[in-house]
Design an enzyme around this catalytic site. Structure first.
Site, mmCIF file in Angstrom:
data_model
loop_
_atom_site.group_PDB
_atom_site.id
_atom_site.type_symbol
_atom_site.label_atom_id
_atom_site.label_comp_id
_atom_site.label_asym_id
_atom_site.label_seq_id
_atom_site.Cartn_x
_atom_site.Cartn_y
_atom_site.Cartn_z
ATOM 1 N N ASP A 15 0.992 -1.503 0.109
ATOM 2 C CA ASP A 15 0.068 0.036 -0.113
ATOM 3 C C ASP A 15 0.937 1.379 0.046
ATOM 4 O O ASP A 15 0.508 2.267 -0.801
ATOM 5 C CB ASP A 15 -1.005 -0.068 1.269
ATOM 6 C CG ASP A 15 -1.797 -1.367 1.220
ATOM 7 O OD1 ASP A 15 -2.382 -1.537 0.315
ATOM 8 O OD2 ASP A 15 -2.153 -1.745 2.312
ATOM 9 N N HIS A 35 -5.490 -3.391 5.551
ATOM 10 C CA HIS A 35 -5.138 -3.544 4.497
ATOM 11 C C HIS A 35 -6.554 -4.149 3.553
ATOM 12 O O HIS A 35 -6.291 -5.351 3.072
ATOM 13 C CB HIS A 35 -3.886 -4.523 4.351
ATOM 14 C CG HIS A 35 -3.553 -5.137 3.070
ATOM 15 N ND1 HIS A 35 -2.999 -4.364 2.094
ATOM 16 C CD2 HIS A 35 -3.619 -6.187 2.471
ATOM 17 C CE1 HIS A 35 -2.837 -4.963 1.003
ATOM 18 N NE2 HIS A 35 -3.228 -6.253 1.022
#
Ligand code: NAD
Length: 328
Positions: A163, A190
């Protein structure tokens, strides 16, 4: 596939592998025959399939590290003994139309089994779980370590580095910056809206009008799903994940070997919000987390994203915790 990873990170890959060999840091990868396997090479490799051929291939890389493959549950204890760091990418990836949570039924028991083996055979090791849904697999790993009386909250990490890599890439593209020099912390979890890029904290500083900020935030949150769509049934991100996994594990191995000042974001046990687990920047050290650096100063837009993410995070965490409680 390895060359795709070695080119951008080649020098640091070789340095980290050599350094860890000199310092006797032993790293295991569980689920080492899958698409993400190429993240590290100084290791013991465990999977339920194919590890001899993966080990033969990786053992030719020009480092001092030894590489050994272990196949099937009866070889798992030997794979883990003496490990300082264990990386877990074992489990199924998404297919188009699936959320990460849709993987829970299969991956929860895989992570449960593998972390139970870690708690028994390398209770001191730092655990890095990549297997999705990370928002649930980290609570699973925690509960399993607690069950075995080996829990240390500073040693269990959910790998969210992809990410950050995506946030750096997309923000730099938008502003014409060098992505290698951009740093956007990504906090929260996530999955979808729990992925919270802190573009207000980007270095170098960037100014974006709200419409661009909203668009790039959405792009970061949905990037994994875009890869799943593009791969059309052939899995999720593997090459960019291998790069991200390598970055995180090399940071950790450097910290384990005594290097100071290393900071990475990761999904860990946390007291920063109402959610019992939350990703924030962490200062790493020999034994895992030295200090949680917290959320820091954020914008109202980012504050709102955190508030919206908490209920989903709490539900995913509860699901993981209850899974372990209900296991015999
Ligand atoms: N955290 C992240 O940012 C991120 C990014 C991408 C993928 N992922 C996740 O990583 C996981 C793996 O993805 P992949 O693309 O490598 O999948 P893959 O199917 O290519 O590989 C998974 C590997 O796990 C192995 N495996 C299955 N059960 C096992 C067990 N009980 N013990 C040991 N090994 C076992 C399989 O044999 C296979 O080799 C998925 O859950 C995926 O969602 C996470």
């Amino acid at each position: 596939m390895l060359s795709a990873l070695a080119r951008p990170a080649g020098a640091s890959l070789r340095r980290s592998v050599s350094t860890s060999a000199q310092n006797n840091a032993k790293v295991a990868v569980l689920g080492a025959s899958g698409g993400i396997r190429q993240i590290v090479s100084c290791l013991t490799l465990y999977d339920i399939a194919h590890t001899p051929r993966v080990a033969a291939d990786l053992s030719h890389i020009e480092t001092r590290a030894t590489v050994k493959g272990y196949l099937g549950p009866e070889q798992l204890p030997d794979c883990l003994k003496g490990c300082d760091v264990v990386v877990i990418p074992a489990g199924v990836p998404r297919k188009p139309g699936m959320t990460r949570d849709d993987l829970f039924n299969t991956n929860a028991s895989i992570v449960d089994t593998l972390t139970a083996a870690c708690a028994q055979h390398c209770p001191e090791a730092v655990i890095c779980a990549i297997s999705n849904p990370v928002n649930s697999t980290i609570p699973i790993a925690t509960e399993v370590f607690k069950k075995h009386g080996a829990y240390d909250s500073n040693k269990i990490f959910g790998v969210t580095t992809l990410d950050i890599v995506r946030a750096n890439t997309f923000t730099a593209e938008l502003k014409g910056l060098d992505p290698a020099r951009a740093n956007v912390p990504v906090i929260g979890g996530h999955a979808g809206k729990t992925i919270i890029p802190l573009i207000s904290q980007c270095t170098p500083k960037v100014d974006l009008p709200q419409d661009q900020l909203t668009a790039v935030t959405g792009q970061i949150q949905e990037a994994g799903t875009e890869v799943v769509k593009a791969k059309a049934g052939a899995g999720s991100a593997t090459l960019s994940m291998a790069y991200a996994g390598a970055r995180f594990v090399f940071s950790l191995v450097d910290a384990v070997n005594g290097k100071e000042g290393i900071v990475e974001c990761s999904f860990v046990k946390s007291q920063d919000t109402d959610s019992d687990y939350f990703s924030t920047p962490l200062l790493l050290e020999k034994k895992g987390i030295e200090k949680n650096l917290g959320i820091g100063k954020i914008s109202p837009f980012e504050e709102k994203m955190i508030a919206e993410a908490i209920p989903e995070l709490k539900a995913s965490i509860k699901k993981g915790e209850e899974f372990v409680k209900n296991m015999k």
